[in-house]
Design an enzyme around this catalytic site. Structure first.
Site, mmCIF file in Angstrom:
data_model
loop_
_atom_site.group_PDB
_atom_site.id
_atom_site.type_symbol
_atom_site.label_atom_id
_atom_site.label_comp_id
_atom_site.label_asym_id
_atom_site.label_seq_id
_atom_site.Cartn_x
_atom_site.Cartn_y
_atom_site.Cartn_z
ATOM 1 N N GLY A 218 3.246 -0.154 0.869
ATOM 2 C CA GLY A 218 3.665 -1.007 -0.450
ATOM 3 C C GLY A 218 2.528 -0.829 -1.588
ATOM 4 O O GLY A 218 1.745 -0.113 -1.730
ATOM 5 N N SER A 219 2.319 -1.780 -2.302
ATOM 6 C CA SER A 219 1.606 -2.075 -3.576
ATOM 7 C C SER A 219 0.294 -2.027 -3.393
ATOM 8 O O SER A 219 -0.421 -1.995 -4.434
ATOM 9 C CB SER A 219 2.255 -3.244 -4.324
ATOM 10 O OG SER A 219 3.642 -2.778 -5.195
ATOM 11 N N THR A 220 -0.229 -2.588 -2.026
ATOM 12 C CA THR A 220 -1.644 -2.544 -1.771
ATOM 13 C C THR A 220 -2.607 -1.173 -1.949
ATOM 14 O O THR A 220 -3.313 -1.109 -2.137
ATOM 15 C CB THR A 220 -1.975 -2.856 -0.336
ATOM 16 O OG1 THR A 220 -1.403 -2.178 0.676
ATOM 17 C CG2 THR A 220 -1.371 -4.531 -0.212
ATOM 18 N N PHE A 221 -1.537 -0.044 -1.673
ATOM 19 C CA PHE A 221 -1.987 1.144 -1.900
ATOM 20 C C PHE A 221 -2.242 1.511 -3.394
ATOM 21 O O PHE A 221 -2.930 2.507 -3.596
ATOM 22 C CB PHE A 221 -0.851 2.322 -1.272
ATOM 23 C CG PHE A 221 -1.500 3.768 -1.270
ATOM 24 C CD1 PHE A 221 -2.121 4.006 0.031
ATOM 25 C CD2 PHE A 221 -1.029 4.528 -1.979
ATOM 26 C CE1 PHE A 221 -2.612 5.373 0.163
ATOM 27 C CE2 PHE A 221 -1.718 5.990 -2.040
ATOM 28 C CZ PHE A 221 -2.317 6.338 -0.968
ATOM 29 N N LYS A 222 -1.750 0.718 -3.996
ATOM 30 C CA LYS A 222 -2.071 0.777 -5.908
ATOM 31 C C LYS A 222 -3.471 0.953 -6.013
ATOM 32 O O LYS A 222 -3.929 1.585 -6.998
ATOM 33 C CB LYS A 222 -1.176 0.072 -6.619
ATOM 34 C CG LYS A 222 0.025 0.300 -6.597
ATOM 35 C CD LYS A 222 0.963 -1.061 -7.496
ATOM 36 C CE LYS A 222 2.383 -0.661 -7.240
ATOM 37 N NZ LYS A 222 3.080 -1.817 -7.995
#
Length: 491
Positions: A218-222
């Site tokens: 999810g958005s932690t990969f951003k």
């Protein structure tokens, strides 16, 4: 002698010769293999004939050995605070064998390691019982307790991994639901049934979610998407508007992807603002501009597409090779066919906190003999300079702004600089029918500006009695990450 008798005599002679050859082959050529075969009852009896060495956390043993009766196996393994430490120790059972540190370092713990040969020989000559050595871990007991307690209090399936970014030491490694390895350490029928009950449970307590399970991050990969964009020159100014519209239309598709915040927070905003509010449009757009090859190259420098051994094996996280443009864009927000272990996202966070240098994670500080002499001592080892120091510091600036002014504010610690990123990951064939995963990654800095701790928290809320609107990394994961960071900083 007539012909039939000669034939019988020759035949018997051949059989005798074959028997002698086979006996010699078994006795000499296959001696070691058979002597040490796991099904050899004598090997099993010997393995449990004496107390085993211990696994050490914070200077105290979290394992032991207990005298048994009514069986050929004289001792069985005991575990202190077994459920909390099971993802670290694994189990060592008379019936089921050994896993994790109990299995990987069985030679040291049992005393059979070749490096203990002299000690073993002296014990034999003096009539002393064989003794095992100890495995000293890097685990911080307070950080481990904070991680495990946080997950248990949520009543969640999940995992927490905390690393020291400067060295790669694993400070916490928790997974829930967990199990007590002591309940099936023996060979009784009841212990066998206890193991079977654990093995068949739908919530998979025997699974190590921190190391062996993979999920969309999810958005932690951003944070990695931002690092790739900066490293490859796609973004040069983190405060400059990107021009990415919301909702974002995927290339070669009619699909439009929106955000969990108002469009005014995300439309055409900068990468810094995009991270502050976790704007999908910004990171879909820059991942597409970076391209699948450079995105994958950056991901691999942080450890993706490779198993990690700490020394327990961790599953490989995956940034796929064959992606079309829509799939490439989706990886920018940690979705699509991208997968990660909690350990891997802790490594990404730690690498960025350590100015772009990813250290090889390790769980064992020292192996030592029964006489407490050091057999092997771990040394920090760089894995990769994943991105430049300049790139890492810009990502740190964005993550710290996200804690101070954005979606990661529940990780704030008074008087401490904290960087963080929330994540909510859709999964399943029809994501509208699934409760999303919640993620949170963060790091904390000490007074010298170094980061002694980086944390990744993963929560699968599928068995939690909360509305879907409450499932978010900032709500579920950030308080756990904060507690773990505080525990390390207090030390």
């Amino acid at each position: 002698m007539n012909r039939p008798l000669r034939h019988i005599a020759v035949f018997c002679g051949i059989l005798t010769l074959a028997l002698l050859l086979r006996a010699n082959w078994v006795q000499f050529a296959q001696n070691d293999k058979l002597a040490n075969h796991e099904k050899n009852r004598r090997v099993q009896i010997e393995a449990f004939s004496h107390p085993r060495g211990d696994i050490i956390v914070g200077g105290k043993s979290i394992t032991g050995s207990k005298k048994t009766s009514g069986t050929d196996f004289a001792y069985k393994r005991t575990f202190k605070e077994g459920p909390m430490y099971a993802p670290v120790t694994g189990y060592f059972s008379q019936a089921q064998g050994g896993t994790f540190l109990e299995g990987v370092h069985n030679g040291i713990l049992s005393g059979n390691d070749d490096r203990l040969f002299i000690k073993r020989t002296l014990d034999m000559l003096t009539g002393k019982k064989q003794q095992g050595g100890d495995v000293v871990t890097t685990i911080d007991p307070k950080a481990q307790k904070a991680a495990y307690r946080g997950l248990v209090e949520l009543n969640a399936k999940g995992a927490v991994v905390a690393l020291d970014p400067r060295t790669g030491k694993v400070l916490a490694l928790a997974s829930t639901p967990s199990y007590d390895p002591s309940v099936f350490a023996g060979i009784s029928q009841e212990e066998g049934r206890a193991f079977e009950r654990l093995r068949k449970r739908e919530d998979k307590p025997l699974s190590n979610r921190a190391l062996r399970e993979i999920y969309p991050p999810g958005s932690t990969f951003k944070i990695l998407t931002a690092a790739a964009a900066l490293e490859h020159g796609v973004v040069t100014d983190i405060d400059k508007p990107t021009g990415a519209r919301t909702p974002y239309k995927l290339p070669l598709s009619s699909t439009r992807i929106g955000n969990d915040v108002p469009d005014s927070n995300c439309d055409k905003v900068s990468v810094k603002t995009g991270m502050q509010w976790s704007c999908n449009n910004v990171f879909l757009d820059i991942a597409l501009k970076v391209g699948k090859d450079k995105m994958r190259e950056t991901a691999e420098k942080f450890g993706f597409n490779e198993e990690q051994f700490i020394p327990v094996r961790a599953a490989a996280s995956s940034y796929p090779e064959r992606l079309d443009k829509p799939q490439t864009a989706l990886t920018g927000m940690g979705q699509g066919s991208l997968t990660s272990t909690p350990l891997q996202m802790a490594m990404v966070t730690a690498g960025l906190a350590n100015d772009g240098k990813v250290m090889k994670p390790y769980l064992v500080e020292e192996l030592r003999g029964p006489d407490l002499t050091t057999i092997e001592k771990a040394e920090p080892h760089p894995l990769n300079q994943a991105v430049s120091e300049d790139t890492a510091k810009k990502v740190q600036e964005m993550m710290e702004n996200t804690v101070e002014n954005g979606t990661a504010n529940k990780a704030r610690i008074s008087g401490v600089t904290v960087g963080g990123k929330t994540g909510t990951a859709q999964h399943g064939a029809d994501v509208t029918d699934e409760r999303p995963y919640a993620w949170f990654v963060s790091y904390a800095k000490n007074g010298d500006g170094e980061s002694p701790v980086a944390v990744a928290v993963f929560v699968d809320p599928s068995n939690m009695d909360i509305p879907r609107s409450e499932i978010a990394g900032g709500k579920l994961g950030a308080p756990i990450a904060k507690a773990v960071m505080e525990a390390v900083l207090e030390r």
